[in-house]
Design a protein around this motif. Structure first.
Motif, PDB file in Angstrom:
ATOM      1  N   MET A 199      41.444 -30.729  82.445  1.00 48.21           N
ATOM      2  CA  MET A 199      42.483 -30.323  83.595  1.00 48.21           C
ATOM      3  C   MET A 199      41.793 -31.035  84.833  1.00 48.21           C
ATOM      4  O   MET A 199      42.500 -31.403  85.515  1.00 48.21           O
ATOM      5  CB  MET A 199      42.680 -29.047  83.920  1.00 48.21           C
ATOM      6  CG  MET A 199      43.306 -28.040  82.844  1.00 48.21           C
ATOM      7  SD  MET A 199      44.791 -28.959  82.302  1.00 48.21           S
ATOM      8  CE  MET A 199      45.770 -29.403  83.947  1.00 48.21           C
TER       9      MET A 199
ATOM     10  N   LEU B 102      38.668 -17.634  81.799  1.00 52.25           N
ATOM     11  CA  LEU B 102      38.299 -18.862  82.273  1.00 52.25           C
ATOM     12  C   LEU B 102      37.142 -19.476  81.269  1.00 52.25           C
ATOM     13  O   LEU B 102      36.108 -18.710  81.192  1.00 52.25           O
ATOM     14  CB  LEU B 102      38.215 -18.776  83.653  1.00 52.25           C
ATOM     15  CG  LEU B 102      36.961 -18.057  84.098  1.00 52.25           C
ATOM     16  CD1 LEU B 102      36.415 -18.650  85.486  1.00 52.25           C
ATOM     17  CD2 LEU B 102      37.138 -16.719  84.239  1.00 52.25           C
ATOM     18  N   CYS B 104      36.014 -23.684  82.086  1.00 47.35           N
ATOM     19  CA  CYS B 104      35.605 -24.522  82.961  1.00 47.35           C
ATOM     20  C   CYS B 104      36.069 -24.050  84.575  1.00 47.35           C
ATOM     21  O   CYS B 104      35.245 -24.398  85.463  1.00 47.35           O
ATOM     22  CB  CYS B 104      36.224 -26.084  82.898  1.00 47.35           C
ATOM     23  SG  CYS B 104      37.909 -26.395  83.369  1.00 47.35           S
ATOM     24  N   CYS B 107      41.366 -24.870  86.185  1.00 51.05           N
ATOM     25  CA  CYS B 107      42.842 -24.455  86.266  1.00 51.05           C
ATOM     26  C   CYS B 107      42.790 -22.945  87.255  1.00 51.05           C
ATOM     27  O   CYS B 107      44.007 -22.345  87.408  1.00 51.05           O
ATOM     28  CB  CYS B 107      43.452 -24.012  84.772  1.00 51.05           C
ATOM     29  SG  CYS B 107      42.718 -22.724  83.803  1.00 51.05           S
ATOM     30  N   CYS B 139      46.095 -24.974  80.990  1.00 55.08           N
ATOM     31  CA  CYS B 139      44.751 -24.615  80.866  1.00 55.08           C
ATOM     32  C   CYS B 139      44.441 -25.501  79.693  1.00 55.08           C
ATOM     33  O   CYS B 139      44.866 -25.277  78.592  1.00 55.08           O
ATOM     34  CB  CYS B 139      44.467 -23.089  80.682  1.00 55.08           C
ATOM     35  SG  CYS B 139      42.705 -22.999  80.290  1.00 55.08           S
ATOM     36  N   ARG B 140      43.417 -26.142  79.636  1.00 59.00           N
ATOM     37  CA  ARG B 140      42.943 -26.910  78.562  1.00 59.00           C
ATOM     38  C   ARG B 140      41.839 -26.410  77.765  1.00 59.00           C
ATOM     39  O   ARG B 140      41.140 -26.468  76.727  1.00 59.00           O
ATOM     40  CB  ARG B 140      42.503 -28.286  78.616  1.00 59.00           C
ATOM     41  CG  ARG B 140      42.307 -29.284  77.942  1.00 59.00           C
ATOM     42  CD  ARG B 140      43.766 -29.632  77.310  1.00 59.00           C
ATOM     43  NE  ARG B 140      43.772 -30.722  76.402  1.00 59.00           N
ATOM     44  CZ  ARG B 140      44.604 -31.054  75.607  1.00 59.00           C
ATOM     45  NH1 ARG B 140      45.529 -30.007  74.979  1.00 59.00           N
ATOM     46  NH2 ARG B 140      44.494 -32.199  74.789  1.00 59.00           N
ATOM     47  N   CYS B 141      41.204 -25.000  78.352  1.00 61.63           N
ATOM     48  CA  CYS B 141      40.005 -24.529  77.651  1.00 61.63           C
ATOM     49  C   CYS B 141      40.166 -23.232  76.877  1.00 61.63           C
ATOM     50  O   CYS B 141      39.585 -23.093  75.781  1.00 61.63           O
ATOM     51  CB  CYS B 141      38.774 -24.119  78.595  1.00 61.63           C
ATOM     52  SG  CYS B 141      38.566 -25.477  79.797  1.00 61.63           S
TER      53      CYS B 141
HETATM   54  S1  FES Z   1      39.502 -22.826  82.061  1.00 58.39           S
HETATM   55 FE1  FES Z   1      39.191 -24.968  82.069  1.00 58.39          FE
HETATM   56  S2  FES Z   1      41.377 -25.557  82.472  1.00 58.39           S
HETATM   57 FE2  FES Z   1      41.577 -23.586  82.379  1.00 58.39          FE
END
Ligand code: FES
Ligand code: FES
Lengths: 772, 169
Positions: A199, B102, B104, B107, B139-141
């Protein structure tokens, strides 16, 4: 000595969260310094062409523009980006210059760097740079690359770098296996080009201190020390004159930590201009400029006995690595070849993988590099073979999965690199059986292929091994502060996975402290430890965590030694008490913390962990899904992951990583696709066209993590996780779709499995079934 | 070319009046981040797809990368920095932490603001509605599971009127 873990193994809430939840994170674009300038790249609009001229006069004339650099401004020789992992002379012919000169070879290739007072002026100026490029024919696929009538690098004489080989058993054993086996099956498979798409896009802030001739760079994440070393070489500076500064990082997933052209250009501009320069990538350029991944096709062949016993596996693959060989370009092809056999007993194995260049964005590492692809192909072939042999898919795997008494198992040797290695520990049947139980295989299997309420049900299971803890070593330093708290410094870098918390848990337990006595966890900065090897290949917990244990031992020893001198005794007689607040010996007690304490100026200890063997976590995934034959729409009803990671430090962050990885891989299997047109233009240049999963796509994922078989290779027993969630997803989903659409004779051989592709497969299927 | 003249814009951010001189083409996201140094609001795509830049303007969740700063004239803007409850995490923030919503964190501000706007107007939102509302924030994580759980968990606080800084006030 046995340690009494209190925090390790607990779902401790994350330390990082406090700043991230309140908007106080420090990502690279959050940093600003006085007098900072802004950089933007001019990128090639053509996929292949000869550069005739780049006219920068109009851009330079724009008020607020400080510089426009092209290759001509970089000195007599344009710096080239060398390979980092598995460097090889054959491949070095395809290295990338930091700015294109002579030729451009992909859309998005950097042509010039513009530096201006504001980002907006820089972008205006970039629009005024006129590049005169004469188009050349483009090479966009394997056929075109192998045909070789258009060469990306004329001097190389070919679009083909080296071919890697992975070998187990000798060639005659393999020949015999395929000659004598009563059953063989050969299929061609393909995984498409996709990418990590974190992101946060990339960014850098480079500050030049002319008086001290020092460069400070923020935004170097994942492997800051390695990038710093390379940057120093390319800039002709001593490494010690460059500081890499830790910043928060909005997702890594393997794609950060390449050495990108911008990693040179932005610091170069800062030094040349004597000013701080910031560059923040926008999303469109991210999709053009970031390393892409996974594009490989392969013919894979299996030889079996009638009872399903595997005798051999062989294949020829071809990776499309795009226009240049980047630092980590070989990781995926190497893993692809080496891990083709996965956790199974395959006595003879031979994989050959060609590395090809084409006029597309360079490819590199992405979470589970090569493993996702190779697992997909193998597990697909297994289901096809089991089906043709009339053997149940589960029985086929049970029969061929390595047993615990066969551990450790040697991995194939990869040529020309030679490294093979072996797995460390584990019981692959345990995770497999548990996964079957959790998904309710015996009940659900009756649904496979049936149409209920208009949709077809499918179910599948697959297995994998991961591979973590890559060496060679990691450093840590613990600092006992005057207030009795301890700061943890470590050379592993965080890329958003929650390392600060995990390292604090490990350090606190090792020192017998509560969590709040860990004052800070610092990582990924060159100023804090001697050397750091970063965050890649599921190594951080294994390597960084073990280095912290060593530092904790050393810190306790250092404190004992100091206290012994005060107490007039031998260090061994000193006991550390009250959570390191005091030391006692011979009936005397010495305060360690506080104004009168021993630690007024701080006591430090370094730690080191070295390792040349990798850890192997492993597991199984199973999926239950439906396919709507009228639309090709896939709906996931249940997805189960069971893995054994040796030892769990924090079950909450571990589950989070597993689930995140699975959803990311589901995106890569069902949605995401970097699409090029016939001229090499990327058609998926925004998040509106490059589809990553959203909150309503895959709501049903369950992760079970075991710690039954600690790794014997490190004192924590951990194996590393974070990639495992990705590895088996493509194969499991493709097999589940085949299971659902068995009445249509659908056998997917290519990802992504988007609705149009599934719909097409149904139309092409060979079993005529009346459609709804 | 050349720079168009700067304009003066006045609005409130998290209840505090702000006056900024901005180019007309400056987005609200960039204005918050760079002119006002409220870097909690993130930019992930600049084209309205990822939701990372979501803030609340006059009670509605908006993408601050698709709104110009000059359009905020006279508006009440709320950002992630305004979600805290004094020094403590607000109920939504605490739920995010509890549920590991969450990794990283990039987002996260956008996720929080979208969820805050949702629960402020629909504290009874069910799981389907929560997923639907969040589907515009990428969200990518995390794979979203923790995020959805966190939002559902925070509903009780919003029902009890304890959601911080109601956007429709
Ligand atoms: S916590 Fe990393 S993009 Fe959502
Ligand atoms: S940055 Fe505004 S929606 Fe992505």
């Amino acid at each position: 000595m046995t340690r009494h873990d209190i925090l390790v193994g607990q779902p401790v809430e994350r330390l990082e969260d406090l700043r991230f939840l309140t908007g106080r994170g420090q990502y690279v674009d959050d940093r600003s310094v006085d007098g900072m300038l802004h950089a933007t790249l001019v990128r090639s609009a053509l996929a292949h062409g000869t550069i005739r001229a780049i006219d920068t006069a109009a851009a330079l004339a724009l008020p607020g523009v400080h510089a426009v650099y092209t290759a001509a401004d970089l000195g007599a020789k344009v710096p080239m980006i060398p390979m980092r992992m598995e460097a090889n002379a054959d491949l070095a012919r395809f290295e990338q210059p930091v700015l294109a000169h002579g030729k451009v070879r992909y859309v998005g290739e950097p042509l010039a760097l513009v530096v201006a007072d504001t980002p907006a002026i820089a972008e205006d100026a970039a629009g005024l740079v006129a590049a005169h490029i004469e188009p050349l024919p483009v090479v966009l696929d394997r056929t075109g690359a192998e045909r070789g009538d258009t060469l990306l690098f004329e001097q190389a004489g070919s679009n083909r770098g080296l071919a890697l080989q992975a070998l187990r058993g000798d060639a005659s054993a393999l020949d015999a296996a395929f000659r004598d086996a009563p059953y063989t099956c050969r299929r061609r498979f393909k995984v498409h080009r996709h990418t990590a798409a974190p992101m946060e896009t990339r960014g850098l802030l480079a500050e030049w201190d002319a008086a001290r001739q020092r460069l400070t760079v923020s935004g170097l994440v994942k492997v800051p020390f390695a990038i710093r070393a390379l940057l120093a070489t390319l800039l002709g500076m001593p490494e010690s004159a460059i500081d890499a500064v830790e910043s928060d990082c909005g997702g890594g997933f393997g794609m950060r930590g390449e050495f990108y052209p911008e990693d040179f250009l932005v610091p170069f501009a800062a030094r040349r201009l004597g000013r701080a320069v910031k560059w923040i990538e926008d999303r469109n350029e991210h999709l053009l400029a970031i390393t892409h991944a996974r594009e490989v096709e392969c013919e894979l062949e299996i030889a079996c006995d009638r009872d399903g016993t595997i005798r051999g596996l062989r294949g020829q693959g071809a990776y499309d690595l795009g226009a240049y060989i980047r630092p980590n370009a070989v990781t995926a092809p190497r893993n692809f070849a080496q891990m083709a056999g996965g956790p199974y007993r395959i006595p003879a194995l031979h994989m050959e993988v060609a590395l090809l260049v084409s006029n597309k964005t360079p490819a590199g590492s992405y979470r589970g590099p090569g493993r996702f692809e190779t697992d997909c192909f193998r597990e697909r072939l297994f289901d096809i073979a089991a089906g043709e042999l009339g053997i149940d898919r589960v029985a086929f795997r049970r029969h061929n999965l390595l047993r615990q008494d066969e551990m450790p198992s040697r991995l194939p040797i990869v040529m020309p690199y030679g490294s093979g290695g072996e797995t460390d520990s584990g019981n692959y049947h345990e995770t497999f059986e548990r996964c079957l139980a959790e998904i309710g295989w015996n009940d659900k299997v009756a649904l496979a292929g049936r149409q209920i309420d208009g949709v077809f049900h499918g179910i599948a299971i697959g297995c994998y091994i991961e591979g973590g803890g890559s060496g060679p070593r990691e450093h840590a330093r613990l600092v006992y502060e005057g207030d009795g708290r301890v700061a943890v410094h470590v050379g592993s870098s965080a890329v958003g996975q929650g390392l600060e918390t995990i390292f604090a848990q490990i350090a606190a337990d090792a020192l017998g402290l509560p969590m709040d006595r860990i004052s800070a966890v610092r990582h990924g900065s060159s100023g804090i430890v001697k050397m750091g090897y970063g965050s890649l290949g599921s190594r951080s917990t294994v390597m960084g965590g073990s280095a912290i244990l060593d530092a904790a031992n050393n810190l306790q020893h250092a404190i004992r030694t100091l206290a012994a001198a005060r107490l007039g005794c031998a260090p061994e007689e000193v006991s550390l008490e009250d959570g390191l607040r005091s030391a006692a010996a011979r009936g005397r007690v010495l305060a360690l913390a506080g104004p009168s304490g021993l630690a007024g100026g701080g006591i430090e200890a370094d730690g080191l962990f070295e390792n040349d063997r990798r850890t192997y976590s492993y597991g199984s995934h199973a999926a239950h899904l439906t396919v709507d034959a009228a639309t090709g729409q896939v709906r996931l009803l249940d997805y189960v992951s069971v893995e054994d990671v040796g030892r769990i430090i924090n079950p909450m962050t571990l589950h989070g990583q597993v689930i995140g990885a699975i959803v990311q891989a589901l995106g890569g299997t069902l949605l995401e696709h970097l699409v090029y047109d016939g001229q090499g233009q990327l058609l998926t240049g925004s998040l509106a066209s490059y589809l990553v999963p959203a909150a309503d796509d895959f709501p049903v994922i369950r992760s079970f993590v075991l710690e039954n078989h600690p790794s014997p290779l490190n004192p924590l027993g951990v194996k590393g996780a974070g990639e495992g969630g990705v590895i088996p997803v493509g194969g499991v989903i493709a097999n589940a779709i085949a299971s659902a659409l068995s009445s249509f004779g659908v056998q997917p051989d290519e990802l992504p499995l988007t609705p149009p592709r599934i719909w097409e497969l149904i139309r092409r299927g060979n079993a005529p079934v009346a459609l709804p | 070319m050349g720079n168009p003249p700067a304009r003066t814009v006045r609005f409130t951010v998290n209840g505090v009046p702000a006056t900024v001189e901005v180019e007309p083409r400056l987005t609200l996201a960039d204005c918050l981040r760079h002119a006002l140094e409220l870097t909690g609001t993130h930019v992930g795509c600049e084209h309205g797809v990822c939701g990372a830049c979501t803030v609340i303007v006059d009670g509605r969740a908006v993408r601050s990368c698709l709104m110009l700063a000059v359009q905020a004239e006279g508006c009440a803007v709320q950002t992630v920095e305004g979600l805290v409850d004094g020094e403590a995490l607000g109920p939504l923030q605490a739920a995010f932490r509890r549920h590991h919503a969450l990794q990283c964190g990039f987002c996260t501000p956008g996720m929080l603001m979208t969820s805050h706007a949702l629960l402020s107007s629909e504290p009874d939102a069910d799981v389907a509605r929560v997923r639907e509302a969040l589907s515009g924030n990428l969200c990518r994580c995390t794979g979203y599971i923790g995020i959805v759980e966190a939002v559902l968990d925070a509903r009780a606080a919003y029902k009890a009127g304890a959601g911080k800084g109601r956007p429709d006030r």
